[in-house]
Write a protein that holds these residues in place. Structure first.
Motif, short mmCIF file in Angstrom:
data_model
loop_
_atom_site.label_atom_id
_atom_site.label_comp_id
_atom_site.label_asym_id
_atom_site.label_seq_id
_atom_site.Cartn_x
_atom_site.Cartn_y
_atom_site.Cartn_z
N ARG A 111 -22.13 -6.16 -2.29
CA ARG A 111 -22.33 -4.70 -2.44
C ARG A 111 -21.56 -4.12 -3.63
O ARG A 111 -21.60 -2.92 -3.88
CB ARG A 111 -21.86 -3.98 -1.17
N PRO A 124 -8.85 7.53 5.96
CA PRO A 124 -8.56 6.18 6.46
C PRO A 124 -7.07 5.97 6.74
O PRO A 124 -6.21 6.44 6.01
CB PRO A 124 -9.03 5.25 5.33
N LEU A 139 -4.31 6.35 4.03
CA LEU A 139 -4.36 5.70 2.71
C LEU A 139 -5.08 6.54 1.67
O LEU A 139 -5.04 6.24 0.47
CB LEU A 139 -5.10 4.37 2.81
N ALA A 140 -5.83 7.56 2.13
CA ALA A 140 -6.66 8.35 1.22
C ALA A 140 -6.95 9.69 1.90
O ALA A 140 -6.59 9.91 3.05
CB ALA A 140 -7.95 7.60 0.92
N LEU A 177 -13.25 -9.01 -1.72
CA LEU A 177 -13.93 -9.46 -0.50
C LEU A 177 -15.21 -8.65 -0.38
O LEU A 177 -15.17 -7.44 -0.17
CB LEU A 177 -13.08 -9.18 0.74
N ASP A 178 -16.33 -9.31 -0.52
CA ASP A 178 -17.62 -8.59 -0.57
C ASP A 178 -18.69 -9.47 0.06
O ASP A 178 -19.46 -10.14 -0.65
CB ASP A 178 -17.93 -8.29 -2.06
N SER A 179 -18.77 -9.46 1.39
CA SER A 179 -19.62 -10.41 2.12
C SER A 179 -21.04 -10.50 1.58
O SER A 179 -21.59 -11.58 1.43
CB SER A 179 -19.71 -10.01 3.59
N HIS A 180 -21.65 -9.34 1.33
CA HIS A 180 -23.09 -9.35 1.03
C HIS A 180 -23.42 -8.86 -0.38
O HIS A 180 -24.55 -8.48 -0.67
CB HIS A 180 -23.83 -8.50 2.07
N LEU A 216 -11.63 -15.78 6.35
CA LEU A 216 -10.47 -15.59 5.47
C LEU A 216 -9.61 -16.84 5.34
O LEU A 216 -9.13 -17.15 4.25
CB LEU A 216 -9.60 -14.45 5.99
N ARG A 235 -19.18 -12.38 8.39
CA ARG A 235 -17.91 -11.90 7.83
C ARG A 235 -17.24 -13.07 7.11
O ARG A 235 -17.33 -14.21 7.57
CB ARG A 235 -17.06 -11.47 8.99
N GLY A 260 -14.91 -2.03 0.00
CA GLY A 260 -14.80 -0.59 0.31
C GLY A 260 -13.95 0.12 -0.73
O GLY A 260 -14.28 1.23 -1.17
N THR A 261 -12.87 -0.52 -1.14
CA THR A 261 -11.99 0.06 -2.17
C THR A 261 -12.68 0.07 -3.53
O THR A 261 -12.56 1.03 -4.30
CB THR A 261 -10.67 -0.74 -2.22
N CYS A 275 0.84 -1.20 0.00
CA CYS A 275 0.00 0.00 0.00
C CYS A 275 0.88 1.24 0.00
O CYS A 275 2.09 1.16 0.21
CB CYS A 275 -0.94 0.00 1.20
N ALA A 276 0.23 2.38 -0.26
CA ALA A 276 0.92 3.67 -0.24
C ALA A 276 0.22 4.55 0.79
O ALA A 276 -1.01 4.63 0.80
CB ALA A 276 0.84 4.32 -1.62
N SER A 288 -8.05 -0.25 4.13
CA SER A 288 -7.69 -0.24 5.52
C SER A 288 -8.24 -1.41 6.33
O SER A 288 -7.54 -2.05 7.10
CB SER A 288 -8.32 1.06 5.95
N LEU A 297 -1.02 8.64 -4.08
CA LEU A 297 0.13 8.84 -3.19
C LEU A 297 1.42 8.33 -3.80
O LEU A 297 2.50 8.81 -3.46
CB LEU A 297 -0.14 8.15 -1.85
N1 NAP Z 1 -3.23 4.09 -0.68
C1 NAP Z 1 -3.44 2.81 -0.96
O1 NAP Z 1 -2.49 2.02 -1.20
C2 NAP Z 1 -4.85 2.30 -1.00
C3 NAP Z 1 -5.13 1.01 -1.52
C4 NAP Z 1 -6.43 0.54 -1.50
C5 NAP Z 1 -7.44 1.34 -0.95
N2 NAP Z 1 -7.15 2.56 -0.47
C6 NAP Z 1 -8.20 3.41 0.16
O2 NAP Z 1 -8.78 2.65 1.21
C7 NAP Z 1 -10.13 3.11 1.39
C8 NAP Z 1 -11.03 1.87 1.48
O3 NAP Z 1 -10.72 1.16 2.67
P1 NAP Z 1 -11.90 0.56 3.55
O4 NAP Z 1 -11.31 0.11 4.83
O5 NAP Z 1 -13.04 1.51 3.58
O6 NAP Z 1 -12.40 -0.66 2.66
P2 NAP Z 1 -11.72 -2.05 2.24
O7 NAP Z 1 -10.73 -2.48 3.24
O8 NAP Z 1 -11.34 -1.94 0.82
O9 NAP Z 1 -13.00 -3.00 2.27
C9 NAP Z 1 -13.58 -3.27 3.53
C10 NAP Z 1 -14.82 -4.08 3.34
O10 NAP Z 1 -14.50 -5.39 2.84
C11 NAP Z 1 -15.48 -6.29 3.28
N3 NAP Z 1 -14.91 -7.48 3.91
C12 NAP Z 1 -15.39 -8.73 3.75
N4 NAP Z 1 -14.72 -9.59 4.48
C13 NAP Z 1 -13.79 -8.89 5.14
C14 NAP Z 1 -12.79 -9.28 6.06
N5 NAP Z 1 -12.62 -10.56 6.45
N6 NAP Z 1 -12.01 -8.31 6.57
C15 NAP Z 1 -12.16 -7.01 6.18
N7 NAP Z 1 -13.09 -6.60 5.30
C16 NAP Z 1 -13.90 -7.54 4.79
C17 NAP Z 1 -16.33 -5.55 4.31
O11 NAP Z 1 -17.55 -5.13 3.69
P3 NAP Z 1 -18.79 -6.16 3.75
O12 NAP Z 1 -19.04 -6.42 5.21
O13 NAP Z 1 -19.88 -5.48 3.06
O14 NAP Z 1 -18.28 -7.36 3.05
C18 NAP Z 1 -15.52 -4.32 4.64
O15 NAP Z 1 -16.31 -3.22 5.01
C19 NAP Z 1 -10.45 3.98 0.23
O16 NAP Z 1 -10.39 5.33 0.67
C20 NAP Z 1 -9.33 3.74 -0.77
O17 NAP Z 1 -9.05 4.89 -1.55
C21 NAP Z 1 -5.89 3.06 -0.49
#
Ligand code: NAP
Length: 247
Positions: free
Chosen positions: A111, A204, A36-37, A106-109, A153, A150, A70-71, A28-29, A174, A46
């Motif tokens: 979305r 985040p 991260l954002a 990873l998209d449990s439901h 994994l 959830r 989420g990403t 990640c960056a 994150s 970044l």
């Molecule tokens: N700078 C970088 O390198 C970088 C890289 C990638 C992303 N980003 C940033 O990161 C942010 C997104 O991060 P985020 O934390 O909101 O989302 P995320 O980590 O991309 O996704 C989280 C979602 O994944 C699902 N999930 C399913 N199983 C999981 C498990 N075992 N553990 C964790 N999550 C699980 C959950 O939604 P459900 O419950 O609906 O399944 C959870 O809410 C954005 O702002 C993006 O721009 C930055």
């Protein structure tokens, strides 16, 4: 300063599966202050161009790239190898891999928005959900359901290895990084730190997710290398396995 095998010199670690799961590399960056954002998760570019090129080379080395939903919602990434950044023909085959690494979400439901790039059928793609998720995905998408509430994994990782995925690049965000680290599902971690400070409450951080139940439940890493990369810093770590060290 270089303290060991890094990525810039193209000295790649052995990415053999370390047991009943694929080899897992987190990349990640982040900003100087570990974000991260931008605020409210707005995408921040970044990485320097040098880091973007490194990530493309890394994507070419792994069997799969994994992100959380989420990403996908925040950034709509294509998760393809941007060969043009490496000075190559974008349509060229590399190591016999015409369509690029497997994409995993990873998209449990269910979305993932309709029309997301990860659903475009241009690369093999797996969406991991929980058992009993009723969302219908396009026929090109392979769906695997693990756990309830959830995604389980560890079970999902075993399933992926059985299907031939021997190495996975976890790119975020994150919450996903947090789950992989907390569950001990990491073998290598590269972190590019950009010379930018973001701050605020809603941007985040590199890891989020629920608080650890025990204050000592942290995960310790060993620094393998540091490299100045463009105007930022690439650091490479591996986890320290075994009992926690006395303070
Ligand atoms: N700078 C970088 O390198 C970088 C890289 C990638 C992303 N980003 C940033 O990161 C942010 C997104 O991060 P985020 O934390 O909101 O989302 P995320 O980590 O991309 O996704 C989280 C979602 O994944 C699902 N999930 C399913 N199983 C999981 C498990 N075992 N553990 C964790 N999550 C699980 C959950 O939604 P459900 O419950 O609906 O399944 C959870 O809410 C954005 O702002 C993006 O721009 C930055």
């Amino acid at each position: 300063m270089s303290l060991g095998p890094g990525v810039v010199g193209e000295a790649w670690p052995d990415m053999s599966p370390p047991g009943e799961r694929p080899y897992i590399w987190i990349n990640c960056a982040s900003s100087l202050d570990g974000r991260l954002a931008f605020a409210h998760g707005k995408r921040a570019r970044l990485s320097s161009i040098e880091d973007l090129r490194r990530v493309q080379r890394l994507r070419l080395r792994v069997d799969a790239i994994l992100v959380g939903v989420g990403t996908v919602i925040a950034d709509d990434p294509s998760l393809r190898v941007h060969r043009e950044l490496l000075g190559e023909d974008p349509a060229a085959s590399h190591d016999g891999m015409r369509s690029g690494p497997l994409r995993i979400v990873l998209d449990s439901h269910g979305r993932t928005p309709e029309g997301s790039q990860v659903l475009d059928g241009k690369q093999p793609t797996v969406v991991l959900t929980v058992e009993g998720c009723h969302r219908r995905f396009p026929p090109s998408i392979t769906v695997g359901g693990f756990g309830r509430g959830r995604i389980g994994l560890k079970a999902a990782m075993r399933w992926l290895l059985k299907r031939g995925t021997r190495s996975i690049l976890v790119e975020g965000g994150s919450e996903v990084i947090s789950s992989f680290v907390r569950e001990g599902l990491v073998d290598h971690w590269t972190l590019y730190t950009a010379p930018i400070a973001i701050g605020g409450r809603s941007a985040p951080t590199v890891m989020s997710g629920p608080d650890a139940e025990e204050p000592e439940a942290h995960v310790r890493f060993r620094l393998l290398s540091t490299e100045k990369l463009g105007d930022g810093l690439l650091t490479t770590y591996e986890p320290v396995r075994g009992p926690p060290r006395e303070a």
